[in-house]
Enzyme design. Sequence first.
Site, PDB file in Angstrom:
ATOM      1  CD  GLU A   1      -2.765   1.159   2.488  1.00 46.11           C
ATOM      2  OE1 GLU A   1      -3.087   2.283   2.899  1.00 46.11           O
ATOM      3  OE2 GLU A   1      -3.038   0.112   3.097  1.00 46.11           O
TER       4      GLU A   1
ATOM      5  CG  HIS B   1      -0.851   5.586  -0.972  1.00 44.77           C
ATOM      6  ND1 HIS B   1      -1.828   4.787  -1.505  1.00 44.77           N
ATOM      7  CD2 HIS B   1      -0.907   5.416   0.381  1.00 44.77           C
ATOM      8  CE1 HIS B   1      -2.462   4.158  -0.512  1.00 44.77           C
ATOM      9  NE2 HIS B   1      -1.917   4.523   0.625  1.00 44.77           N
TER      10      HIS B   1
ATOM     11  CG  ASP C   1      -0.867   4.379   4.527  1.00 40.36           C
ATOM     12  OD1 ASP C   1      -1.100   4.634   3.338  1.00 40.36           O
ATOM     13  OD2 ASP C   1      -1.584   4.780   5.459  1.00 40.36           O
TER      14      ASP C   1
END
Length: 353
Positions: A11, A13, A288
């Site tokens: 994950e 980004h 993240d």
Amino acid sequence: MSDRLRIIALEEHVALPAIMEAWSRAGVPELPNLGFGDSPVARRLRDTAETRLAHMDDQGVDVAVLSISSPGVQNLPDADAVAAARDTNDQLAAIVAGNPDRFQAFAAIPTQSPSAAAAELERAVTELGFPGAMLYGRTGSKLADDPEYDELYAAAEALQVPLHFHPQMPVQAVMDAYYSNFGPIGTALAGPAIGWYYDLGVQYLRMIFSGVFDRYPDLQVIAGHWGEVVLFYLDHTGFFADAGGLARPLADYFKQNFWVAGSGTVSPRYLRWTAEVVGTERMLYSTDYPFTYGFRPGGFPFVDTSAGVARSFLENAPFTDEQKADIAHRNWEHLMSRATNHTRRPRQGQSHA
């Protein structure tokens, strides 16, 4: 550990020119979390080269599976979403092709159009070599269990690729009812402090109780943020399985259709609880980035993966070396191999371990 863990983070980004231009044309607020401006987060979102690779090395991450910052193309007008998704996926594929040992990518999907969504997923998998897609819960007011998504879910099941869901801000009525009239903290609470996770977690339950996984029993969903709240209430919510007409116990859906990652929340308590509920064989890893990189207000330790923490958190986990390797890369490689065995497509940075 005797051997160095290979860590694949799922994950991670980015904000690329195609999607940023589409957001600007649509009048979407140009916020740092979408890559606009000159803040550290914005600059890191736009970077897919030296800085990102240096930060991956600093975290201890070997491979990053890139995805567009939330809410992807799902906040665009219907007429723009299909082209924006296609252009964005082409740019993602070019980044992966330029450094396949360090990058993979999740496709952006134009969920505004069911047929276009399924077609873009198939193109991304069979032509671009993507191992799955990133979805963002709602599209407008349409929730993830809406029957219009069935065509997309059927395509994902047939292609045998997972759909990673990421939260987005709740609908305005929820914002007004729960998060308004108490200053800037309201927006934070509505979003990545807690509101995001309730919003998406309830959608997971809706998918289960509305029969999505009974219609598509081999559909695989990746849940971040340690299961988006609902995992921690599973023992209680499961009491209502019969009342909801479920074909099997609620926990079975999480053990057969869901994979869970922590999204950079480096909490040993959450890690242990997730392993106890779904087992390390259903756990994946993510950081993240860049939202958990180098930020530690007041010394708060649980959402900063820099300075090797992403690696040491897993290396120090109370699991066997085999279990740590499963979480770090082998479970993800198992998911990737399902698609590889059933589609003709290029490979995206598969591990040699």
